[in-house]
Write a protein that holds these residues in place. Structure first.
Motif, PDB file in Angstrom:
ATOM      1  N   ILE A  59       0.287   7.958   2.840  1.00  0.00           N
ATOM      2  CA  ILE A  59      -0.563   6.798   2.575  1.00  0.00           C
ATOM      3  C   ILE A  59      -1.200   6.298   3.864  1.00  0.00           C
ATOM      4  O   ILE A  59      -2.409   6.023   3.921  1.00  0.00           O
ATOM      5  CB  ILE A  59       0.257   5.679   1.896  1.00  0.00           C
ATOM      6  CG1 ILE A  59       0.658   6.111   0.480  1.00  0.00           C
ATOM      7  CG2 ILE A  59      -0.534   4.378   1.851  1.00  0.00           C
ATOM      8  CD1 ILE A  59       1.588   5.143  -0.210  1.00  0.00           C
ATOM      9  N   MET A  60      -0.411   6.180   4.925  1.00  0.00           N
ATOM     10  CA  MET A  60      -0.944   5.704   6.197  1.00  0.00           C
ATOM     11  C   MET A  60      -1.996   6.665   6.753  1.00  0.00           C
ATOM     12  O   MET A  60      -3.015   6.235   7.311  1.00  0.00           O
ATOM     13  CB  MET A  60       0.191   5.543   7.214  1.00  0.00           C
ATOM     14  CG  MET A  60       1.179   4.438   6.897  1.00  0.00           C
ATOM     15  SD  MET A  60       0.442   2.775   6.888  1.00  0.00           S
ATOM     16  CE  MET A  60       0.300   2.494   5.106  1.00  0.00           C
ATOM     17  N   LEU A  94      -3.071   5.353  -3.411  1.00  0.00           N
ATOM     18  CA  LEU A  94      -1.659   4.971  -3.366  1.00  0.00           C
ATOM     19  C   LEU A  94      -0.865   5.727  -4.414  1.00  0.00           C
ATOM     20  O   LEU A  94       0.239   6.230  -4.140  1.00  0.00           O
ATOM     21  CB  LEU A  94      -1.522   3.463  -3.585  1.00  0.00           C
ATOM     22  CG  LEU A  94      -2.037   2.549  -2.463  1.00  0.00           C
ATOM     23  CD1 LEU A  94      -1.960   1.092  -2.895  1.00  0.00           C
ATOM     24  CD2 LEU A  94      -1.254   2.760  -1.178  1.00  0.00           C
ATOM     25  N   ALA A  95      -1.400   5.810  -5.631  1.00  0.00           N
ATOM     26  CA  ALA A  95      -0.691   6.507  -6.703  1.00  0.00           C
ATOM     27  C   ALA A  95      -0.549   8.000  -6.403  1.00  0.00           C
ATOM     28  O   ALA A  95       0.511   8.599  -6.628  1.00  0.00           O
ATOM     29  CB  ALA A  95      -1.417   6.298  -8.022  1.00  0.00           C
ATOM     30  N   GLN A  96      -1.616   8.598  -5.882  1.00  0.00           N
ATOM     31  CA  GLN A  96      -1.577  10.028  -5.581  1.00  0.00           C
ATOM     32  C   GLN A  96      -0.596  10.338  -4.456  1.00  0.00           C
ATOM     33  O   GLN A  96       0.137  11.331  -4.505  1.00  0.00           O
ATOM     34  CB  GLN A  96      -2.979  10.510  -5.210  1.00  0.00           C
ATOM     35  CG  GLN A  96      -3.982  10.424  -6.345  1.00  0.00           C
ATOM     36  CD  GLN A  96      -5.425  10.510  -5.870  1.00  0.00           C
ATOM     37  OE1 GLN A  96      -5.680  10.714  -4.683  1.00  0.00           O
ATOM     38  NE2 GLN A  96      -6.370  10.349  -6.783  1.00  0.00           N
ATOM     39  N   ASP A 178       5.144  -4.133  -0.543  1.00  0.00           N
ATOM     40  CA  ASP A 178       5.067  -3.960   0.907  1.00  0.00           C
ATOM     41  C   ASP A 178       4.300  -2.695   1.281  1.00  0.00           C
ATOM     42  O   ASP A 178       3.636  -2.641   2.338  1.00  0.00           O
ATOM     43  CB  ASP A 178       6.470  -3.919   1.511  1.00  0.00           C
ATOM     44  CG  ASP A 178       7.301  -2.768   0.959  1.00  0.00           C
ATOM     45  OD1 ASP A 178       7.268  -2.551  -0.264  1.00  0.00           O
ATOM     46  OD2 ASP A 178       7.983  -2.086   1.748  1.00  0.00           O
ATOM     47  N   ILE A 179       4.330  -1.680   0.421  1.00  0.00           N
ATOM     48  CA  ILE A 179       3.554  -0.469   0.660  1.00  0.00           C
ATOM     49  C   ILE A 179       2.058  -0.778   0.545  1.00  0.00           C
ATOM     50  O   ILE A 179       1.248  -0.322   1.362  1.00  0.00           O
ATOM     51  CB  ILE A 179       3.947   0.632  -0.342  1.00  0.00           C
ATOM     52  CG1 ILE A 179       5.448   0.946  -0.241  1.00  0.00           C
ATOM     53  CG2 ILE A 179       3.118   1.891  -0.112  1.00  0.00           C
ATOM     54  CD1 ILE A 179       5.882   1.503   1.075  1.00  0.00           C
ATOM     55  N   ALA A 183      -0.763  -0.609   3.549  1.00  0.00           N
ATOM     56  CA  ALA A 183      -1.967   0.207   3.400  1.00  0.00           C
ATOM     57  C   ALA A 183      -3.226  -0.608   3.693  1.00  0.00           C
ATOM     58  O   ALA A 183      -4.147  -0.134   4.374  1.00  0.00           O
ATOM     59  CB  ALA A 183      -2.027   0.796   1.993  1.00  0.00           C
ATOM     60  N   LEU A 184      -3.268  -1.842   3.222  1.00  0.00           N
ATOM     61  CA  LEU A 184      -4.419  -2.700   3.491  1.00  0.00           C
ATOM     62  C   LEU A 184      -4.558  -2.981   4.983  1.00  0.00           C
ATOM     63  O   LEU A 184      -5.667  -2.946   5.537  1.00  0.00           O
ATOM     64  CB  LEU A 184      -4.282  -4.013   2.724  1.00  0.00           C
ATOM     65  CG  LEU A 184      -4.710  -4.008   1.251  1.00  0.00           C
ATOM     66  CD1 LEU A 184      -4.395  -5.346   0.600  1.00  0.00           C
ATOM     67  CD2 LEU A 184      -6.183  -3.684   1.119  1.00  0.00           C
ATOM     68  N   ALA A 185      -3.432  -3.264   5.635  1.00  0.00           N
ATOM     69  CA  ALA A 185      -3.462  -3.546   7.073  1.00  0.00           C
ATOM     70  C   ALA A 185      -3.947  -2.325   7.849  1.00  0.00           C
ATOM     71  O   ALA A 185      -4.719  -2.447   8.808  1.00  0.00           O
ATOM     72  CB  ALA A 185      -2.075  -3.965   7.553  1.00  0.00           C
ATOM     73  N   GLU A 186      -3.527  -1.140   7.444  1.00  0.00           N
ATOM     74  CA  GLU A 186      -3.956   0.082   8.124  1.00  0.00           C
ATOM     75  C   GLU A 186      -5.450   0.333   7.915  1.00  0.00           C
ATOM     76  O   GLU A 186      -6.149   0.780   8.832  1.00  0.00           O
ATOM     77  CB  GLU A 186      -3.149   1.271   7.619  1.00  0.00           C
ATOM     78  CG  GLU A 186      -3.392   2.572   8.365  1.00  0.00           C
ATOM     79  CD  GLU A 186      -2.886   2.530   9.802  1.00  0.00           C
ATOM     80  OE1 GLU A 186      -3.344   3.358  10.611  1.00  0.00           O
ATOM     81  OE2 GLU A 186      -2.026   1.659  10.113  1.00  0.00           O
ATOM     82  N   CYS A 187      -5.958   0.026   6.715  1.00  0.00           N
ATOM     83  CA  CYS A 187      -7.384   0.196   6.453  1.00  0.00           C
ATOM     84  C   CYS A 187      -8.212  -0.754   7.315  1.00  0.00           C
ATOM     85  O   CYS A 187      -9.257  -0.360   7.854  1.00  0.00           O
ATOM     86  CB  CYS A 187      -7.677  -0.046   4.969  1.00  0.00           C
ATOM     87  SG  CYS A 187      -7.126   1.283   3.876  1.00  0.00           S
TER      88      CYS A 187
END
Length: 292
Positions: A59-60, A94-96, A178-179, A183-187
Motif C-alpha cells: 500500500i505504501m 487499498l482493497a487490492q 489506521d491503514i 495511506a492518505l498521509a503517504e499520498c
C-alpha cells in the motif's frame, strides 16, 4: 341448462406441467457455480492468509505513485464545513493491496424509471462484510432542470457513479482505519515531494485554470481558502486541487465552494476611469505608445 349458465373453461388447468428438473436446471446451475466459487475463495483465503506487513508495504509503495496521489482524496462542502476523505481510486488500491477482499457493485433490478443496486465489500479471511442496497432514479439534474434518462449507456453511467461512492464506503468499512490514514498521509507526502516547479508558479497556474474553465477569479479562491495567494502553503495547494477534482468529477458545483454573490462587477464608468489611470501612468513612465 342454457349456454349462459355454463362456466368458462380454464384451459390452463389442462396444460401439462413442466417437470421440476426442467424448470430449475438453469437456476440450480447458477446457484451451484456461485456456491463453489465462494467455497474456493474461502479455501484460498484460509490456505494463504495475508501477511499484514507485506500488505502494508504494498500500500505504501502504491501511494508513492504521483498519479494515484493526485486522485487519492476528495473534498466537498457540507453544512458550512468541508468534508474530505479517501477517493474510490485509493479505496480500490487499498482493497487490492490488502488482499483477500471481494468487492463490487450489482444492479439487482431495473423498473419504473429507477434501478435497485447493491454495493458490497467482503473480507473473505475474517468474514467481515459490508453491503449497501440503494435505489437510483434514471434522471440527471442540471441546475433547476431534470432530464429523464432512457438510453442504456446513460442509465449505466448514473448507476455506476452513485454506486462507486457506496462501494468506497463498503471497502473502507472492512479495512483498518489506521491503514487508511497512513495511506492518505503517504499520498500527501508524495504530492509535496514530486513537484519540481516552485509552489508560487503552481498556484499561479491553478488560479489561471480556475478562471478559464469555471470563471472563478483570484478573490473567490482566496476567500475560499482563507488567505492571500502569496501566503498559500502546500496544503492550501492540495485543497484547491481537491476542489478542482470535485468540480471535474461532478461531486460539487462551483457555487458550493465559491461566493459568486460577493463578486463585484465593475461598471462602464469604473472601467473607463481605470483605463484613464493606466494611460496616465504609462505616459508618466515614458511609454511612447501612451502618447498617441
Amino acid at each position: 341448462m342454457s349456454f349462459d349458465d355454463q362456466q368458462p373453461i380454464d384451459y390452463q388447468n389442462y396444460l401439462p406441467e413442466a417437470p421440476p428438473s426442467f424448470r430449475s436446471t438453469t437456476t440450480e446451475m447458477a446457484t451451484t457455480r456461485q456456491t463453489e466459487e465462494v467455497k474456493a475463495a474461502i479455501f484460498m483465503a484460509k490456505q494463504f492468509p495475508r501477511d499484514q506487513q507485506a500488505s502494508f508495504n504494498r500500500i505504501m509503495l502504491s501511494c508513492q505513485r504521483k498519479k494515484l496521489a493526485e486522485e487519492a482524496e476528495y473534498e466537498y462542502p457540507k453544512g458550512g464545513s468541508k468534508v474530505s476523505g479517501p477517493s474510490i481510486r485509493l479505496a480500490e488500491v487499498l482493497a487490492q493491496s490488502w488482499g483477500n477482499i471481494d468487492y463490487g457493485l450489482i444492479e439487482l433490478e431495473q423498473r419504473n424509471g429507477e434501478s435497485k443496486a447493491m454495493a458490497y465489500a467482503w473480507d473473505i479471511e475474517t468474514n467481515t462484510r459490508r453491503q449497501i442496497v440503494f435505489t437510483v432514479k434514471h434522471e440527471r439534474k442540471a441546475g433547476s432542470t431534470t432530464k429523464q434518462l432512457t438510453e442504456a449507456r446513460d442509465v449505466y453511467e448514473v448507476v455506476a457513479n452513485m454506486g462507486s461512492r457506496r462501494m468506497r464506503a463498503c471497502i473502507l468499512g472492512v479495512i483498518p482505519g489506521d491503514i487508511v490514514d497512513a495511506a492518505l498521509a503517504e499520498c500527501r507526502k508524495t504530492l509535496v515531494n514530486s513537484y519540481t516547479e516552485p509552489l508560487a508558479d503552481r498556484v499561479r497556474k491553478a488560479f489561471q485554470q480556475f478562471q478559464e474553465k469555471y470563471g472563478v477569479n483570484k478573490e473567490m479562491i482566496e476567500k475560499c481558502i482563507g488567505c492571500a495567494q502569496d501566503a498559500f502553503t502546500e496544503n492550501d495547494y492540495l485543497r484547491i486541487g481537491n476542489i478542482w477534482k470535485s468540480l471535474r468529477d461532478g461531486m460539487g458545483k462551483r457555487e458550493d465552494y465559491f461566493d459568486f454573490g460577493a463578486v463585484h462587477v465593475p461598471s462602464a464608468a469604473e472601467l473607463e476611469f481605470k483605463a484613464q489611470q493606466e494611460a496616465e501612468k504609462a505616459k508618466a513612465d515614458g511609454d511612447p505608445d501612451a502618447a498617441e
